[in-house]
Design a protein around this motif. Structure first.
Motif, mmCIF file in Angstrom:
data_model
loop_
_atom_site.group_PDB
_atom_site.id
_atom_site.type_symbol
_atom_site.label_atom_id
_atom_site.label_comp_id
_atom_site.label_asym_id
_atom_site.label_seq_id
_atom_site.Cartn_x
_atom_site.Cartn_y
_atom_site.Cartn_z
ATOM 1 N N ARG A 4 0.839 -1.210 0.000
ATOM 2 C CA ARG A 4 0.000 0.000 0.000
ATOM 3 C C ARG A 4 0.866 1.249 0.000
ATOM 4 O O ARG A 4 0.587 2.223 -0.702
ATOM 5 C CB ARG A 4 -0.933 0.012 1.209
ATOM 6 N N LEU A 5 1.916 1.227 0.787
ATOM 7 C CA LEU A 5 2.814 2.374 0.867
ATOM 8 C C LEU A 5 3.510 2.614 -0.469
ATOM 9 O O LEU A 5 3.594 3.748 -0.947
ATOM 10 C CB LEU A 5 3.838 2.148 1.973
ATOM 11 N N ALA A 6 4.005 1.552 -1.101
ATOM 12 C CA ALA A 6 4.659 1.683 -2.409
ATOM 13 C C ALA A 6 3.686 2.248 -3.438
ATOM 14 O O ALA A 6 4.048 3.113 -4.241
ATOM 15 C CB ALA A 6 5.201 0.332 -2.865
ATOM 16 N N GLN A 7 2.445 1.777 -3.413
ATOM 17 C CA GLN A 7 1.437 2.275 -4.346
ATOM 18 C C GLN A 7 1.175 3.766 -4.120
ATOM 19 O O GLN A 7 1.075 4.543 -5.065
ATOM 20 C CB GLN A 7 0.128 1.473 -4.188
ATOM 21 N N ALA A 8 1.079 4.170 -2.858
ATOM 22 C CA ALA A 8 0.826 5.576 -2.535
ATOM 23 C C ALA A 8 1.999 6.465 -2.942
ATOM 24 O O ALA A 8 1.802 7.601 -3.376
ATOM 25 C CB ALA A 8 0.535 5.724 -1.049
ATOM 26 N N LEU A 9 3.224 5.952 -2.816
ATOM 27 C CA LEU A 9 4.407 6.753 -3.145
ATOM 28 C C LEU A 9 4.647 6.876 -4.644
ATOM 29 O O LEU A 9 5.416 7.735 -5.074
ATOM 30 C CB LEU A 9 5.640 6.161 -2.461
ATOM 31 N N LYS A 10 3.990 6.045 -5.451
ATOM 32 C CA LYS A 10 4.183 6.095 -6.904
ATOM 33 C C LYS A 10 3.843 7.458 -7.485
ATOM 34 O O LYS A 10 4.382 7.846 -8.511
ATOM 35 C CB LYS A 10 3.345 5.022 -7.597
ATOM 36 N N GLU A 11 2.961 8.193 -6.841
ATOM 37 C CA GLU A 11 2.591 9.513 -7.360
ATOM 38 C C GLU A 11 3.750 10.508 -7.265
ATOM 39 O O GLU A 11 3.749 11.528 -7.922
ATOM 40 C CB GLU A 11 1.360 10.063 -6.660
ATOM 41 N N PHE A 12 4.766 10.179 -6.452
ATOM 42 C CA PHE A 12 5.913 11.070 -6.291
ATOM 43 C C PHE A 12 7.058 10.763 -7.235
ATOM 44 O O PHE A 12 7.947 11.571 -7.416
ATOM 45 C CB PHE A 12 6.432 11.004 -4.844
ATOM 46 N N GLY A 13 7.089 9.537 -7.802
ATOM 47 C CA GLY A 13 8.184 9.186 -8.703
ATOM 48 C C GLY A 13 8.334 7.684 -8.850
ATOM 49 O O GLY A 13 7.403 6.920 -8.632
ATOM 50 N N LEU A 14 9.539 7.259 -9.219
ATOM 51 C CA LEU A 14 9.833 5.836 -9.435
ATOM 52 C C LEU A 14 10.040 5.115 -8.110
ATOM 53 O O LEU A 14 10.693 5.634 -7.209
ATOM 54 C CB LEU A 14 11.086 5.688 -10.296
ATOM 55 N N ILE A 15 9.502 3.907 -8.026
ATOM 56 C CA ILE A 15 9.550 3.117 -6.789
ATOM 57 C C ILE A 15 10.306 1.819 -7.023
ATOM 58 O O ILE A 15 10.159 1.177 -8.055
ATOM 59 C CB ILE A 15 8.112 2.771 -6.326
ATOM 60 N N ASP A 16 11.106 1.437 -6.048
ATOM 61 C CA ASP A 16 11.751 0.132 -6.016
ATOM 62 C C ASP A 16 11.399 -0.467 -4.663
ATOM 63 O O ASP A 16 11.727 0.104 -3.619
ATOM 64 C CB ASP A 16 13.262 0.278 -6.181
#
Length: 92
Positions: A67-79
């Motif tokens: 859930r956190l990774a999905q929410a942070l996607k709006e800020f940029g690229l996620i790993d």
């Protein structure tokens, strides 16, 4: 340990802290600690570390981490990575 790395395009990373604030009151089973880090040289890079105490980690990430990774996607690229501590280590 679950690590969610964010490479932002230059947005306001203060919003990441606001996103994490409600998590401090929650206590998912096995969650020991949440820490956030900023890259020493790149102000647009951050990471969130979720420390778990569990015998069987979720190899693709916990429900909270996903859930956190999905929410942070709006800020940029996620790993999003899950790491398991080696009990036997030759490094002291």
């Amino acid at each position: 340990m679950e690590v969610i790395k964010l490479r932002s395009a230059g947005g306001n990373l203060e919003l990441v802290d606001e996103l994490l604030r409600p998590l401090s009151g929650s206590n998912p089973r096995g969650l020991v600690e949440i820490k956030t880090f900023r890259h020493a040289a790149l102000e647009t890079d951050a990471s969130v570390h979720l420390y778990w105490n569990s015998e069987m980690p979720e190899p693709n990430g916990s429900a909270l981490g996903l859930r956190l990774a999905q929410a942070l996607k709006e800020f940029g690229l996620i790993d999003h990575l899950v790491w398991v501590e080696e009990k036997k280590s030759s490094i002291s």
